[in-house]
Design an enzyme around this catalytic site. Structure first.
Site, PDB file in Angstrom:
ATOM      1  N   GLY A  41       5.157   3.318   0.912  1.00 12.29           N
ATOM      2  CA  GLY A  41       6.055   3.789  -0.146  1.00 12.29           C
ATOM      3  C   GLY A  41       5.303   3.941  -1.446  1.00 12.29           C
ATOM      4  O   GLY A  41       4.078   3.825  -1.481  1.00 12.29           O
ATOM      5  N   SER A  46       0.826  -1.198   0.000  1.00 17.83           N
ATOM      6  CA  SER A  46       0.000   0.000   0.000  1.00 17.83           C
ATOM      7  C   SER A  46       0.862   1.251   0.000  1.00 17.83           C
ATOM      8  O   SER A  46       2.046   1.215   0.320  1.00 17.83           O
ATOM      9  CB  SER A  46      -0.887   0.012   1.244  1.00 17.83           C
ATOM     10  N   LYS A  47       0.214   2.332  -0.356  1.00 20.87           N
ATOM     11  CA  LYS A  47       0.861   3.643  -0.454  1.00 20.87           C
ATOM     12  C   LYS A  47       1.531   4.048   0.852  1.00 20.87           C
ATOM     13  O   LYS A  47       2.524   4.754   0.833  1.00 20.87           O
ATOM     14  CB  LYS A  47      -0.210   4.688  -0.772  1.00 20.87           C
ATOM     15  N   ARG A  48       0.943   3.640   1.974  1.00 20.57           N
ATOM     16  CA  ARG A  48       1.492   4.077   3.254  1.00 20.57           C
ATOM     17  C   ARG A  48       2.946   3.655   3.432  1.00 20.57           C
ATOM     18  O   ARG A  48       3.689   4.277   4.171  1.00 20.57           O
ATOM     19  CB  ARG A  48       0.652   3.512   4.404  1.00 20.57           C
TER      20      ARG A  48
END
Ligand code: GLU
Length: 490
Positions: free
Chosen positions: A260, A256-258
């Protein structure tokens, strides 16, 4: 049988790393088997459409070297297959199923469906479309159905899932999968607005486009029983399936974006090489025979097989990607320096640093072993392009009473150095160090401070040789002035 595979992204955002992996595995599989790889944009759900995403998908695939084999003409242009241009085909096929008796019209309103859901919840049963209690072709009968259709009542077409028995299919990666039919919902195939759902469009297209292997992410595995039933409903043979493992963060949660960057464009912007990202992604879920890790695209094609794709999730380890990128960087310094110069030039120009190709090439050669990505050169060695900045703490930690004298003598030595090269410089400064009874290292650190303002960098003599005599002398003199002010104020 000649292999035909497809990558079928929905244009709901920028191409994700996981999407690139799916595209890559399809591409490798097609090439390995001398088959064809097609690209199909699945944009039937217009509410989820994100402008610019088709362009981003195309640009990211092109950057990675993954080109589709077919570009049909549509709207006067060549491009990928696009579902929104094929709506009539899906409508026709939905009606075909109704005629075959394997799908049916349903007239339930959203409110009726909601009440059904609440009833099921209250009774503690899993929500599903309850064919026997709702308003559809079965409960209303043929005559009433026709009347409603003619009257223009909003109608959906649903798949008639058998009430008993099981759906069975083989997944190349996961083996045989069996699901009881009672766990499969009567999926809506055609919505009341006349647009198909993903399931209908996907299956119809895979069939009409002659897809032999459906290779896609694990998140689609729960949809596959529906798809298999749809193939049965049409009387078609279903393709073979291969569901790729999830991509995971280092803590094994879903990527997930969290944690990276997840969009391919972020990696492009950071200056990763397509060869490195492709190589890295190829190994996320697939493991070749042996422990070799570096593979160019044609070598991946040669080595790839679905049999060596794992079931278990693959951890996205950015340190590994950086390592790979650094390996490619070393190779390209030897094989294709002009490419590297062209790659980094825009990053330099963005900072207003306009220098010759030759100079950029020499800076790359000088520092490349100390960085992973080419643009890191900018943070690592900005002093190769603009005067250094001096840091008080660093200055104090290396400054001694005789430092100014040593730098002064080095400056004179450098001014008159002939020939101008790193080796001569090294020898002369060694002699100077010996004459003063100080270690070479001490002088090296002082010079590094004066010329670069940094504690670390590439070889100091090589750095000075590349900066040139005039620039080095200018920096040394500026530094001496700066230090004399510091010392005076101390
Ligand atoms: N449109 C689906 C997606 O966005 C395709 C899934 C499939 O490959 O069947 O991933």
């Amino acid at each position: 049988m000649s292999v035909r595979v497809r990558f079928a992204p929905s244009p709901t955002g920028f191409l994700h790393i996981g999407g690139l992996r799916t595209a890559l595995y399809n591409y490798l599989f097609a090439r390995h088997h001398s088959g064809r790889f097609i690209l199909r944009i699945e944009d039937t759900d217009q509410t989820r459409y994100v402008p610019g995403s088709v362009e981003d998908i195309l640009a990211s695939l092109r950057w990675a070297g993954i080109e589709p084999d077919e570009s049909p003409v549509h709207g006067g242009n060549y491009g990928p297959y696009t579902q929104s241009e094929r709506t009539d085909i899906y409508r026709h096929h939905a009606r075909l199923l109704v005629e075959r008796g394997t799908a049916y019209y349903a007239f339930d309103t959203p409110e009726e469906l909601e009440r059904m859901r609440q009833r099921q919840q209250a009774a503690g049963i899993a929500p599903h479309y309850d064919r026997s209690s709702m308003r559809n072709q079965y409960t209303l009968g043929e005559e009433e159905t026709q009347r409603l259709l003619v009257a223009g009542s909003p109608a959906t077409i649903r798949l008639k899932v058998p009430l008993h028995g099981e759906v069975k299919f083989d997944d190349i990666i996961r083996g045989t999968i069996v699901v009881p039919c009672k766990d499969v919902d009567d999926q809506i195939l055609l919505k009341s607005d006349g647009f198909p759902t993903y399931h209908l469009a996907n299956v119809v297209d895979d069939h009409l486009m002659g897809i032999t292997h459906v290779i896609r992410g694990e998140e689609w595995l729960p949809s596959t029983p529906k798809h298999v039933l749809l193939y049965h409903a049409f009387g078609w043979e279903s393709p073979l399936f291969a569901h790729l493992p999830l991509l995971l963060n280092p803590d094994r949660s879903k990527l997930s974006k969290r944690h990276g960057d997840v969009a391919v464009r972020d990696y492009i912007a950071k200056g990763y090489f397509p060869e490195a990202l492709v190589n890295f992604i190829a190994l996320l879920g697939w493991n070749p025979d042996g422990d070799r890790e570096l593979y160019m695209l044609d070598e991946l094609i040669e080595a790839f097989s679905l049999e060596r794709v794992n079931k278990a999730g693959a951890v996205f380890d950015i340190a590994k990607l950086d390592w790979m990128n650094a390996q490619y960087l070393k190779q390209f310094v030897v094989r294709d320096l002009p490419r590297l110069v062209a790659h980094i030039r825009p990053f330099l120009e963005e900072r207003g640093w306009n220098v010759s190709d030759d100079y950029i090439a020499r800076v790359i050669v000088l520092v490349h072993e100390r960085i992973h990505r080419l643009p890191e050169l900018i943070d690592f060695a900005p002093y190769m392009f603009s005067p250094p900045e001096y840091d008080d703490d660093f200055f104090r930690s290396v400054w001694t009473d005789d430092a100014a004298q040593l730098i002064e003598e080095c400056t004179q030595l450098i001014e008159s150095l002939e020939p101008w090269d790193a080796e001569t410089l090294h020898n002369r400064i060694s002699t100077l160090a010996q004459a003063h009874g100080v270690p070479f290292r001490i002088i090296g650190t002082l010079l590094r401070l004066a010329v670069t303002g940094r504690r670390v960098g590439a070889g100091m003599m090589d750095t000075i040789a590349l900066l040139g005599k005039d620039e080095t002398v200018r920096r040394l003199r500026t530094f001496l002035r700066w230090t004399s002010e510091r010392v005076a104020h101390a």
